[in-house]
Write a protein that holds these residues in place. Structure first.
Motif, PDB file in Angstrom:
ATOM      1  N   ALA A 319       0.829  -1.205   0.000  1.00  0.00           N
ATOM      2  CA  ALA A 319       0.000   0.000   0.000  1.00  0.00           C
ATOM      3  C   ALA A 319       0.863   1.254   0.000  1.00  0.00           C
ATOM      4  CB  ALA A 319      -0.928  -0.006   1.215  1.00  0.00           C
ATOM      5  N   VAL A 320       2.017   1.203   0.670  1.00  0.00           N
ATOM      6  CA  VAL A 320       2.914   2.350   0.687  1.00  0.00           C
ATOM      7  C   VAL A 320       3.433   2.635  -0.718  1.00  0.00           C
ATOM      8  CG1 VAL A 320       5.142   3.187   1.512  1.00  0.00           C
ATOM      9  CG2 VAL A 320       3.574   2.059   3.091  1.00  0.00           C
ATOM     10  N   VAL A 321       3.867   1.587  -1.410  1.00  0.00           N
ATOM     11  CA  VAL A 321       4.385   1.764  -2.769  1.00  0.00           C
ATOM     12  C   VAL A 321       3.286   2.291  -3.690  1.00  0.00           C
ATOM     13  CG1 VAL A 321       5.290   0.543  -4.782  1.00  0.00           C
ATOM     14  CG2 VAL A 321       6.191   0.054  -2.506  1.00  0.00           C
ATOM     15  N   ARG A 322       2.102   1.742  -3.567  1.00  0.00           N
ATOM     16  CA  ARG A 322       0.997   2.196  -4.424  1.00  0.00           C
ATOM     17  C   ARG A 322       0.662   3.656  -4.145  1.00  0.00           C
ATOM     18  NH1 ARG A 322      -4.687   2.284  -4.804  1.00  0.00           N
ATOM     19  NH2 ARG A 322      -5.423   1.644  -6.870  1.00  0.00           N
ATOM     20  N   GLY A 323       0.575   4.025  -2.852  1.00  0.00           N
ATOM     21  CA  GLY A 323       0.293   5.416  -2.515  1.00  0.00           C
ATOM     22  C   GLY A 323       1.384   6.353  -2.985  1.00  0.00           C
ATOM     23  N   GLY A 324       2.635   5.897  -2.896  1.00  0.00           N
ATOM     24  CA  GLY A 324       3.732   6.732  -3.372  1.00  0.00           C
ATOM     25  C   GLY A 324       3.677   6.945  -4.870  1.00  0.00           C
ATOM     26  N   ALA A 325       3.307   5.904  -5.624  1.00  0.00           N
ATOM     27  CA  ALA A 325       3.202   6.043  -7.077  1.00  0.00           C
ATOM     28  C   ALA A 325       2.093   7.027  -7.453  1.00  0.00           C
ATOM     29  CB  ALA A 325       2.949   4.677  -7.714  1.00  0.00           C
ATOM     30  N   ILE A 326       0.964   6.962  -6.750  1.00  0.00           N
ATOM     31  CA  ILE A 326      -0.123   7.908  -7.034  1.00  0.00           C
ATOM     32  C   ILE A 326       0.303   9.325  -6.645  1.00  0.00           C
ATOM     33  CG2 ILE A 326      -2.495   8.543  -6.473  1.00  0.00           C
ATOM     34  CD1 ILE A 326      -3.120   5.609  -6.089  1.00  0.00           C
ATOM     35  N   ALA A 327       1.012   9.460  -5.524  1.00  0.00           N
ATOM     36  CA  ALA A 327       1.501  10.782  -5.124  1.00  0.00           C
ATOM     37  C   ALA A 327       2.451  11.351  -6.168  1.00  0.00           C
ATOM     38  CB  ALA A 327       2.184  10.697  -3.762  1.00  0.00           C
ATOM     39  N   LEU A 328       3.302  10.498  -6.737  1.00  0.00           N
ATOM     40  CA  LEU A 328       4.215  10.963  -7.777  1.00  0.00           C
ATOM     41  C   LEU A 328       3.445  11.362  -9.031  1.00  0.00           C
ATOM     42  CD1 LEU A 328       7.176  11.395  -8.498  1.00  0.00           C
ATOM     43  CD2 LEU A 328       7.227   9.046  -9.365  1.00  0.00           C
ATOM     44  N   ASP A 329       2.388  10.616  -9.368  1.00  0.00           N
ATOM     45  CA  ASP A 329       1.553  10.984 -10.513  1.00  0.00           C
ATOM     46  C   ASP A 329       0.899  12.345 -10.281  1.00  0.00           C
ATOM     47  OD1 ASP A 329       0.095  10.808 -12.905  1.00  0.00           O
ATOM     48  OD2 ASP A 329      -1.578   9.847 -11.892  1.00  0.00           O
ATOM     49  N   ILE A 330       0.434  12.582  -9.062  1.00  0.00           N
ATOM     50  CA  ILE A 330      -0.153  13.883  -8.728  1.00  0.00           C
ATOM     51  C   ILE A 330       0.885  14.986  -8.886  1.00  0.00           C
ATOM     52  CG2 ILE A 330      -1.059  15.260  -6.806  1.00  0.00           C
ATOM     53  CD1 ILE A 330      -2.504  12.759  -5.833  1.00  0.00           C
ATOM     54  N   ALA A 331       2.124  14.712  -8.450  1.00  0.00           N
ATOM     55  CA  ALA A 331       3.173  15.723  -8.563  1.00  0.00           C
ATOM     56  C   ALA A 331       3.489  16.028 -10.020  1.00  0.00           C
ATOM     57  CB  ALA A 331       4.433  15.250  -7.834  1.00  0.00           C
ATOM     58  N   HIS A 332       3.595  14.977 -10.856  1.00  0.00           N
ATOM     59  CA  HIS A 332       3.858  15.197 -12.281  1.00  0.00           C
ATOM     60  C   HIS A 332       2.719  15.989 -12.924  1.00  0.00           C
ATOM     61  CE1 HIS A 332       6.740  11.507 -12.469  1.00  0.00           C
ATOM     62  NE2 HIS A 332       7.329  12.594 -12.004  1.00  0.00           N
ATOM     63  N   THR A 333       1.483  15.623 -12.587  1.00  0.00           N
ATOM     64  CA  THR A 333       0.346  16.366 -13.128  1.00  0.00           C
ATOM     65  C   THR A 333       0.361  17.800 -12.634  1.00  0.00           C
ATOM     66  OG1 THR A 333      -0.946  14.313 -13.141  1.00  0.00           O
ATOM     67  CG2 THR A 333      -2.160  16.374 -13.361  1.00  0.00           C
ATOM     68  N   GLY A 334       0.773  17.996 -11.384  1.00  0.00           N
ATOM     69  CA  GLY A 334       0.841  19.335 -10.826  1.00  0.00           C
ATOM     70  C   GLY A 334       1.831  20.231 -11.546  1.00  0.00           C
ATOM     71  N   THR A 335       2.951  19.666 -12.008  1.00  0.00           N
ATOM     72  CA  THR A 335       3.907  20.486 -12.756  1.00  0.00           C
ATOM     73  C   THR A 335       3.292  20.963 -14.073  1.00  0.00           C
ATOM     74  OG1 THR A 335       4.883  18.515 -13.792  1.00  0.00           O
ATOM     75  CG2 THR A 335       5.876  19.291 -11.738  1.00  0.00           C
ATOM     76  N   PHE A 336       2.529  20.094 -14.745  1.00  0.00           N
ATOM     77  CA  PHE A 336       1.826  20.512 -15.964  1.00  0.00           C
ATOM     78  C   PHE A 336       0.795  21.594 -15.634  1.00  0.00           C
ATOM     79  CE2 PHE A 336       3.289  16.344 -17.484  1.00  0.00           C
ATOM     80  CZ  PHE A 336       3.759  16.686 -18.740  1.00  0.00           C
ATOM     81  N   LEU A 337       0.086  21.420 -14.526  1.00  0.00           N
ATOM     82  CA  LEU A 337      -0.919  22.399 -14.120  1.00  0.00           C
ATOM     83  C   LEU A 337      -0.273  23.758 -13.865  1.00  0.00           C
ATOM     84  CD1 LEU A 337      -3.734  23.276 -13.123  1.00  0.00           C
ATOM     85  CD2 LEU A 337      -3.134  22.304 -10.887  1.00  0.00           C
ATOM     86  N   VAL A 338       0.850  23.775 -13.151  1.00  0.00           N
ATOM     87  CA  VAL A 338       1.529  25.033 -12.855  1.00  0.00           C
ATOM     88  C   VAL A 338       1.970  25.722 -14.141  1.00  0.00           C
ATOM     89  CG1 VAL A 338       3.626  26.011 -11.860  1.00  0.00           C
ATOM     90  CG2 VAL A 338       2.251  24.413 -10.532  1.00  0.00           C
ATOM     91  N   THR A 339       2.514  24.952 -15.087  1.00  0.00           N
ATOM     92  CA  THR A 339       2.947  25.545 -16.353  1.00  0.00           C
ATOM     93  C   THR A 339       1.766  26.148 -17.102  1.00  0.00           C
ATOM     94  OG1 THR A 339       4.754  23.944 -16.512  1.00  0.00           O
ATOM     95  CG2 THR A 339       4.133  25.103 -18.530  1.00  0.00           C
ATOM     96  N   ALA A 340       0.644  25.415 -17.169  1.00  0.00           N
ATOM     97  CA  ALA A 340      -0.538  25.926 -17.868  1.00  0.00           C
ATOM     98  C   ALA A 340      -1.040  27.210 -17.224  1.00  0.00           C
ATOM     99  CB  ALA A 340      -1.642  24.869 -17.874  1.00  0.00           C
ATOM    100  N   VAL A 341      -1.053  27.262 -15.894  1.00  0.00           N
ATOM    101  CA  VAL A 341      -1.540  28.454 -15.206  1.00  0.00           C
ATOM    102  C   VAL A 341      -0.595  29.627 -15.423  1.00  0.00           C
ATOM    103  CG1 VAL A 341      -2.028  29.433 -12.926  1.00  0.00           C
ATOM    104  CG2 VAL A 341      -2.857  27.152 -13.515  1.00  0.00           C
ATOM    105  N   ARG A 342       0.699  29.369 -15.441  1.00  0.00           N
ATOM    106  CA  ARG A 342       1.654  30.451 -15.714  1.00  0.00           C
ATOM    107  C   ARG A 342       1.428  31.032 -17.113  1.00  0.00           C
ATOM    108  NH1 ARG A 342       5.906  31.342 -12.431  1.00  0.00           N
ATOM    109  NH2 ARG A 342       7.105  32.206 -14.153  1.00  0.00           N
ATOM    110  N   ILE A 343       1.144  30.177 -18.085  1.00  0.00           N
ATOM    111  CA  ILE A 343       0.850  30.673 -19.431  1.00  0.00           C
ATOM    112  C   ILE A 343      -0.425  31.516 -19.412  1.00  0.00           C
ATOM    113  CG2 ILE A 343       0.239  29.984 -21.782  1.00  0.00           C
ATOM    114  CD1 ILE A 343       1.938  27.483 -21.379  1.00  0.00           C
ATOM    115  N   ALA A 344      -1.444  31.034 -18.709  1.00  0.00           N
ATOM    116  CA  ALA A 344      -2.705  31.777 -18.646  1.00  0.00           C
ATOM    117  C   ALA A 344      -2.528  33.138 -17.995  1.00  0.00           C
ATOM    118  CB  ALA A 344      -3.753  30.964 -17.889  1.00  0.00           C
TER     119      ALA A 344
END
Length: 732
Positions: A319-344
């Motif tokens: 469960a720790v590994v699975r939660g960590g993988a989802i947390a990393l996916d959230i972080a990667h998605t968050g970097t895309f979100l930050v870039t999109a908002v900076r452009i906006a």
């Protein structure tokens, strides 16, 4: 009590009384300009153009934005309107030149709205300017009076938009994003602070915020649909934020099922994501600077370093590994979100690092001027497969044919034939039929009233002058409140009252008007039925089928690249291109039905397909960027499971792709066999086995990331297919 009940009924059909206020503005401005020229200056030509100047820009058009922005748009479009009136005046010398000009104007004006919602909202009004000028009498000497009346009507309408019963400013889509980002920040912060569980209603709040970002649930004047970098970034940021919200909800569910399974490094990564989402909310709401991805840098490096340490191995390690993988996916998605908002927000962003084979990258439009992006969208949609191109050709053909028929038959008041053509032209055969009968029935009812009115009133011009303002008020408020037929009936009566003040009233005017509308409506209906009769619905099916095809190919290609000796090709770039057309087709399809229609639940399926395509692009590109080609070949068990999962996803999507293309359903589709153990848990077990309880190479953890990605996509595609099956089996 009765009056209050009527007001409540009106507010229910017209929230905020926006349609009534708009109708009042148009009626007052149109009649003011008309009366000033007709009775003040005695100029009939300028009077009719002042009347139509207000009606075309206020009643036949919809310009999104604040009152100030709408007024500025009307003033900016005035030179174009003057050019169309001039062109119509010159080409009106012959029916064939007028018809040829009508085809060119009809196509260009309609197609120009592809990347400019404000210009697209003015399409009907701009076409009306050319239509009015190209009809007899051919009188180029009156061009000055025509332009004077036009300018008066448009300028007065712009002033009215700004100061006369102005509508409240529309909501900002950026505020919706800010609200959703703030909720995500709070949920992520709670998850990072385990063992305290998240609030009980947090998943429902995240789901509601995600649904509120859907463009189909956003008012027309709030949707960011232009070709500008800002609007593109807002839409793209919404897609990334919706995926981030979904993954956050998954973590909340896992935290309830297995509390206390978050390792400190993953908690710090979640805390960084919460900080970034908080900064996104502040930036979008105007209460802070543009967000930065700096919170992710140290947290991501810390997580990668701690992800494989022996301290992680305890009873809940899976469960720790699975939660960590989802947390990393959230972080990667968050970097895309930050870039999109900076452009906006107009803040600088790093240069596009997408490999040439995978371009266009996700933010290819950053830093490009709006005019360049608009030209690019025009070029991209200039294809027979584009709904915008099809609609422009259909409208141009219908208008040109109607103008030619009116000229050949020598119909009086032929302008109403072309206005009827615009009214009944839909994007599909269904839309055309839907508009045709209310237009005819409303015109017939209005013509009957006109016949009685002309017979009873005769040449008493003062009566027509008195009833004209309330008639136009009813004409422009009845259509959105009561329906097209009522609006067409009142507009027929109002137009007759206006023209009766310019020429002696004739008892046969009602019959002439109805004949013109009948010819124009039939012409528009015939062209609409023959030219691409499926319209937006047919193109949407093909576009979504292509998107599913490209998406599953991209998944297979990505998995083959990270588990074998192949390299990534153009599948991810193809998915991006397919998604652009699918989103455009979905937007056009939604406009065909107007308000959300509960009898067409298939819309939810389209949105799910679009979200799946976005998830493929977002996570697929992240895997390609972080996992070298062939990196997982040394772990054959995980590689085999990943390839099987990608193949299973493709098999699940194939029947749905077939159904979308053919519009037929297989009686008993063969579903791919489901594995006995979910892919992500199998791969995690393989990672444990390969480590032998010791610190292991970090590469197999990319297999965990890929497995969670594939499991999520499989659930999405399966849900789409299951929903489609239920809808198909339902009666009716």
């Amino acid at each position: 009590m009765r009056r209050r009940g009527g007001l409540e009924w009106l507010r229910a059909r017209d929230p905020g009384l926006r349609a009534v206020r708009r109708a009042a503005r148009v009626a007052l401005v149109a009649c003011t300009g008309f009366y000033a020229f007709r009775y003040g200056l005695g100029n009939h030509v300028a009077a009719i153009y002042a009347l139509f100047g207000a009606i075309a820009t206020g009643g036949m058009s919809f310009v999104p934005g604040t009152p100030r922005e709408r007024a500025r748009t009307l003033l900016a479009v005035l030179p174009l309107a003057a050019a169309l009136v001039t062109l119509g005046t010159v080409l009106g010398v012959h029916s064939w030149t007028a018809a040829l000009g009508m085809f060119v104007v009809g196509f260009l004006v309609t197609y120009a709205g592809v990347g400019a919602p404000r210009l697209g909202g003015l399409t009907g009004g701009l076409q009306a300017f050319y239509i009015l000028a190209c009809f007899p009498p051919y009188a180029p000497a009156t061009l000055g009076a025509r332009l004077a009346g036009l300018a008066t009507g448009v300028v007065l309408m712009a002033a009215a938009e700004r100061w006369l019963l102005p509508d409240p400013p529309p909501g900002r889509y950026a505020d919706r994003l800010a609200h959703a980002a703030a909720l995500a920040s709070g949920a992520l912060r709670a998850l990072a602070a385990e063992p305290r569980p998240p609030p009980f209603d947090s998943p429902d709040q995240l789901m509601t915020a995600s649904q509120e970002l859907r463009l189909s649930l956003v008012p027309d004047d709030e949707r960011p649909t232009s070709a500008s970098a800002r609007d593109r970034a807002l839409c793209q940021g919404a897609a990334y934020l919706r995926h981030l919200l979904a993954q956050t909800r998954q973590l909340e569910q896992d935290a309830r099922d297995a509390p206390g399974t978050r390792d400190p490094a993953a908690a710090r990564l979640l805390q960084a994501s919460a900080t970034a989402c908080h900064d996104v909310a502040l930036g979008l709401s105007g209460r802070g600077p543009a967000p930065s991805d700096a919170p992710y840098t140290a947290a991501a490096a810390d997580f990668e370093a701690n992800r494989v340490r022996p301290a992680m191995w305890y009873p809940n390690s899976a469960a720790v590994v699975r939660g960590g993988a989802i947390a990393l996916d959230i972080a990667h998605t968050g970097t895309f979100l930050v870039t999109a908002v900076r452009i906006a927000l107009g803040a600088p962003v790093p240069a596009d690092a997408t490999p040439p084979a995978e371009r266009p990258g996700p933010f290819w439009y950053a830093g490009r001027p709006t005019l360049s992006l608009y030209a690019r969208r025009l070029q991209a949609q200039l294809t027979p497969r584009s709904v915008y191109f099809q609609n422009a050709v259909r409208i141009a053909l219908a208008l040109a044919a109607a103008r030619l028929i009116v000229g050949v038959l020598g119909l009086g008041h032929g302008i109403w034939a072309l206005l009827a053509t615009i009214t009944v032209m839909g994007t599909s055969a269904t839309g055309t039929r839907t508009a045709l009968w209310p237009a005819f029935s409303g015109t017939l009812a209005g013509a009957a009233v006109v016949a009685v009115m002309l017979y009873s009133v005769g040449d008493h011009v003062a009566v027509y002058a008195v009833v004209l303002p309330p008639l136009y008020l009813l004409a422009f408020s009845a259509k959105p409140v009561l329906g097209l037929g009522w609006g067409q009936a009142f507009s027929t009566i109002a137009a007759a009252a206006a023209f009766a003040q310019l020429d002696p009233a004739r008892a046969g005017l009602a019959a002439v008007r109805f004949t013109d509308v009948l010819i124009g409506g039939l012409t528009g209906a015939l062209v609409g039925l023959l030219a691409w009769p499926q319209g937006g619905a047919g193109e949407l099916r093909r576009a979504c089928s292509r998107l599913l095809d490209q998406s599953t190919r991209a998944v297979t290609e990505t998995v083959e690249a990270i588990t074998g000796d192949s390299t990534t090709g153009a599948a991810l770039a193809g998915t991006r291109r397919a998604q652009v057309f699918a989103e455009a087709s979905y937007a056009q399809y939604a406009t065909e039905r107007g308000d959300p229609d509960p009898t067409h639940p298939a819309d939810e399926d389209w949105m799910a397909i679009l979200l799946a395509g976005n998830q493929v692009v977002t996570t697929g590109q992240s895997l390609v960027n972080h996992c070298p080609p062939g990196a997982l070949a040394a772990w054959p068990v995980s590689a085999t499971h990943l390839r099987d999962a990608a193949h299973r996803l493709r098999l699940t999507a194939l029947p749905l792709m077939y159904d979308l293309r053919s519009e037929k359903r297989r009686p008993a589709p063969v579903e791919p066999p489901a594995p006995s153990t979910p892919t992500d848990r199998t791969v995690i077990a393989d990672v444990f086995a390969s480590s032998g309880g010791r610190a292991t190479d970090p590469l197999p953890y990319y297999a965990v990331d890929a497995a969670i990605w594939l499991t999520s996509l499989q659930a999405v595609v399966t849900a789409i297919r299951r929903t489609t099956d239920v809808r198909t089996a339902a009666p009716g």
